[in-house]
Design a protein around this motif. Sequence first.
Motif, mmCIF file in Angstrom:
data_model
loop_
_atom_site.group_PDB
_atom_site.id
_atom_site.type_symbol
_atom_site.label_atom_id
_atom_site.label_comp_id
_atom_site.label_asym_id
_atom_site.label_seq_id
_atom_site.Cartn_x
_atom_site.Cartn_y
_atom_site.Cartn_z
ATOM 1 N N LEU A 326 0.814 -1.215 0.000
ATOM 2 C CA LEU A 326 0.000 0.000 0.000
ATOM 3 C C LEU A 326 0.846 1.263 0.000
ATOM 4 O O LEU A 326 0.338 2.368 -0.223
ATOM 5 N N LEU A 327 2.150 1.132 0.248
ATOM 6 C CA LEU A 327 3.083 2.262 0.175
ATOM 7 C C LEU A 327 3.916 2.197 -1.106
ATOM 8 O O LEU A 327 4.975 2.814 -1.197
ATOM 9 N N ASN A 328 3.423 1.424 -2.086
ATOM 10 C CA ASN A 328 4.143 1.232 -3.350
ATOM 11 C C ASN A 328 5.508 0.602 -3.099
ATOM 12 O O ASN A 328 6.485 0.916 -3.769
ATOM 13 N N TYR A 329 5.559 -0.279 -2.110
ATOM 14 C CA TYR A 329 6.744 -1.037 -1.722
ATOM 15 C C TYR A 329 7.871 -0.166 -1.166
ATOM 16 O O TYR A 329 9.021 -0.579 -1.122
ATOM 17 N N PHE A 330 7.529 1.042 -0.731
ATOM 18 C CA PHE A 330 8.459 1.800 0.099
ATOM 19 C C PHE A 330 8.314 1.268 1.520
ATOM 20 O O PHE A 330 7.319 0.622 1.861
ATOM 21 N N THR A 331 9.288 1.564 2.362
ATOM 22 C CA THR A 331 9.174 1.181 3.763
ATOM 23 C C THR A 331 8.608 2.369 4.546
ATOM 24 O O THR A 331 8.769 3.528 4.129
ATOM 25 N N PRO A 332 7.958 2.114 5.693
ATOM 26 C CA PRO A 332 7.489 3.230 6.522
ATOM 27 C C PRO A 332 8.623 4.188 6.893
ATOM 28 O O PRO A 332 8.428 5.406 6.894
ATOM 29 N N ASN A 333 9.784 3.633 7.181
ATOM 30 C CA ASN A 333 10.898 4.475 7.603
ATOM 31 C C ASN A 333 11.364 5.414 6.486
ATOM 32 O O ASN A 333 11.715 6.574 6.736
ATOM 33 N N GLU A 334 11.360 4.923 5.248
ATOM 34 C CA GLU A 334 11.753 5.774 4.122
ATOM 35 C C GLU A 334 10.824 6.979 3.997
ATOM 36 O O GLU A 334 11.275 8.115 3.815
ATOM 37 N N LEU A 335 9.523 6.734 4.095
ATOM 38 C CA LEU A 335 8.553 7.820 3.957
ATOM 39 C C LEU A 335 8.563 8.733 5.176
ATOM 40 O O LEU A 335 8.426 9.959 5.043
ATOM 41 N N PHE A 336 8.736 8.146 6.366
ATOM 42 C CA PHE A 336 8.763 8.944 7.592
ATOM 43 C C PHE A 336 9.960 9.895 7.586
ATOM 44 O O PHE A 336 9.825 11.086 7.924
ATOM 45 N N GLN A 337 11.133 9.380 7.230
ATOM 46 C CA GLN A 337 12.333 10.223 7.207
ATOM 47 C C GLN A 337 12.201 11.361 6.201
ATOM 48 O O GLN A 337 12.674 12.479 6.438
ATOM 49 N N LYS A 338 11.542 11.085 5.095
ATOM 50 C CA LYS A 338 11.315 12.130 4.079
ATOM 51 C C LYS A 338 10.433 13.239 4.651
ATOM 52 O O LYS A 338 10.709 14.432 4.477
ATOM 53 N N GLU A 339 9.364 12.857 5.354
ATOM 54 C CA GLU A 339 8.469 13.844 5.959
ATOM 55 C C GLU A 339 9.179 14.600 7.082
ATOM 56 O O GLU A 339 9.029 15.826 7.220
ATOM 57 N N LEU A 340 9.958 13.880 7.882
ATOM 58 C CA LEU A 340 10.670 14.504 8.992
ATOM 59 C C LEU A 340 11.683 15.533 8.492
ATOM 60 O O LEU A 340 11.773 16.637 9.045
ATOM 61 N N GLN A 341 12.412 15.188 7.455
ATOM 62 C CA GLN A 341 13.383 16.133 6.899
ATOM 63 C C GLN A 341 12.704 17.374 6.331
ATOM 64 O O GLN A 341 13.227 18.486 6.429
ATOM 65 N N SER A 342 11.528 17.189 5.761
ATOM 66 C CA SER A 342 10.778 18.320 5.225
ATOM 67 C C SER A 342 10.358 19.266 6.354
ATOM 68 O O SER A 342 10.428 20.498 6.214
ATOM 69 N N ILE A 343 9.932 18.676 7.489
ATOM 70 C CA ILE A 343 9.530 19.488 8.639
ATOM 71 C C ILE A 343 10.731 20.241 9.198
ATOM 72 O O ILE A 343 10.652 21.443 9.512
ATOM 73 N N ILE A 344 11.858 19.536 9.337
ATOM 74 C CA ILE A 344 13.071 20.151 9.909
ATOM 75 C C ILE A 344 13.558 21.296 9.032
ATOM 76 O O ILE A 344 13.983 22.348 9.539
ATOM 77 N N SER A 345 13.476 21.135 7.727
ATOM 78 C CA SER A 345 13.953 22.189 6.811
ATOM 79 C C SER A 345 13.086 23.439 6.871
ATOM 80 O O SER A 345 13.536 24.532 6.531
ATOM 81 N N ASP A 346 11.827 23.257 7.308
ATOM 82 C CA ASP A 346 10.922 24.421 7.400
ATOM 83 C C ASP A 346 11.050 25.148 8.721
ATOM 84 O O ASP A 346 10.491 26.254 8.882
ATOM 85 N N VAL A 347 11.721 24.543 9.671
ATOM 86 C CA VAL A 347 11.845 25.160 11.001
ATOM 87 C C VAL A 347 12.882 26.282 10.968
ATOM 88 O O VAL A 347 13.973 26.108 10.429
#
Length: 347
Positions: A326-347
Motif C-alpha cells: 500500500l506504500l508502493n513497496y516503500f518502507t514506513p521508515n523511508e517515507l517517515f524520514q522524508k516527511e521529517l526532513q521536510s519538517i526540519i527544513s521548514d523550522v
Amino acid sequence: MAHTKDNTTTQRTFKHLSSYERGKIAAFLQEGYSQRKIAEKLGRSPSTINREIKKGTTTQLNYDLSTYEQYFPETGQAVYEKNRSHCGNKHKLLKVETFLNYAEKMILENSWSPDVVVGHALKNNKFTKDKMVSAKTLYNYIDQNLLDVKNIDLQLKVRRKKRVPNKRKHKRLKGKSIEERPETVDDRKEFGHWEIDTVRGTRAKDNVLLTITERTTRQHLIRVLEDKSSAAVDQAIKKLKVQYSNVFNKLFKTITADNGTEFTNLHNHDINVYYAHPYSAWERGTNERHNGLIRRFIPKGEQISKYTEKQIQRIQNWCNNYPRKLLNYFTPNELFQKELQSIISDV
C-alpha cells in the motif's frame, strides 16, 4: 469412446497420436488405403488422419531431379513434439533459481511476505521479469512444497471481512470524540496524525508496550513502560517531546486513542486527542494491525519484561523497514524520514 479394429483396447477421446500409430499410417498409405479407411482402422476421425498426413508429408527428390511428396512418421512425430514444446506455461522453477533463493532468504530471515518480495524486487530492479516469478506463482510454489518455505512461515493473511459499524456511546469520554476528528485525518493525505495503544504481556505484574503508529507513513514507535498507567504513558510522551524537541508539534498533530485510563492525560501534552468509541478497535485499525505484527515476535501471554530494550528496538526496526504494497513497496521508515526532513527544513 471408439473401439479399434486391430485390438480390443478403448481409444481415449482427444488422445494424441502415438509414434506407433504414425508408423501404422505410413504402412497403410504404402498399401494404398484411403484416409477414411485408415481412420476407421485406427479408430480415429478422418480429420485427425488428414491433419497428421499434412504435418508429416515432405517433398522428396527423385533420381531424375523430379519431385514427389511422401508421408514420414518421423517427420509427423518431430512436428508434434515441436508443437507440444510451445504449449502451456513452462515451469520456470530452474530458470529463476537465483530469485527463489533470494525469496527464501527474505521470507525466512526477514519475515517478508511473497507479495512484498516480488514487489520490492521489481521496484528496486533487483531482478528482471524473465528472471523471477509473480507473487501468485511464488505462493503456488510454496503450496507445492517446491521451496524450503512452508505456509506456516508466512504471515497471516489480512482479514477481508468488512466490519459493520456499531458505534457505542462514550460513558466516560475524557476529551473529543473521534466523530469530531477532521477529514484531513481520515483521508490519510496529511502527515502527522497518529494512533496509540498498549500491548500487554502476562496478566501478572509485567512491563507494557506503548505503541504509536503514524497513519500516512505507517511508522510504528514502540516504547517499554513499567506498567499500564497514565503516569507511565506521560513519561514516554515527555521523552518523545525531548527527542523531537524542535518539531514535536508539527510531527504529532493529533493522536487517536481508546478510553483506557492510561490515556487520561494525553491532552496535557499540547496534542489534539480524539477518543475512539468503546469496543471499536477498527477505528484505530492501523495501530491494531501493527500490534498484530509485534505478536509475531512476542506471542500473547508471554512476559514482556524478559525482552531487552535492544530486542524491542529490533522489532520496531523490522516493522519500519518492511516494504508495504500500500506504500508502493516503500518502507514506513523511508517515507517517515522524508516527511521529517521536510519538517526540519521548514523550522
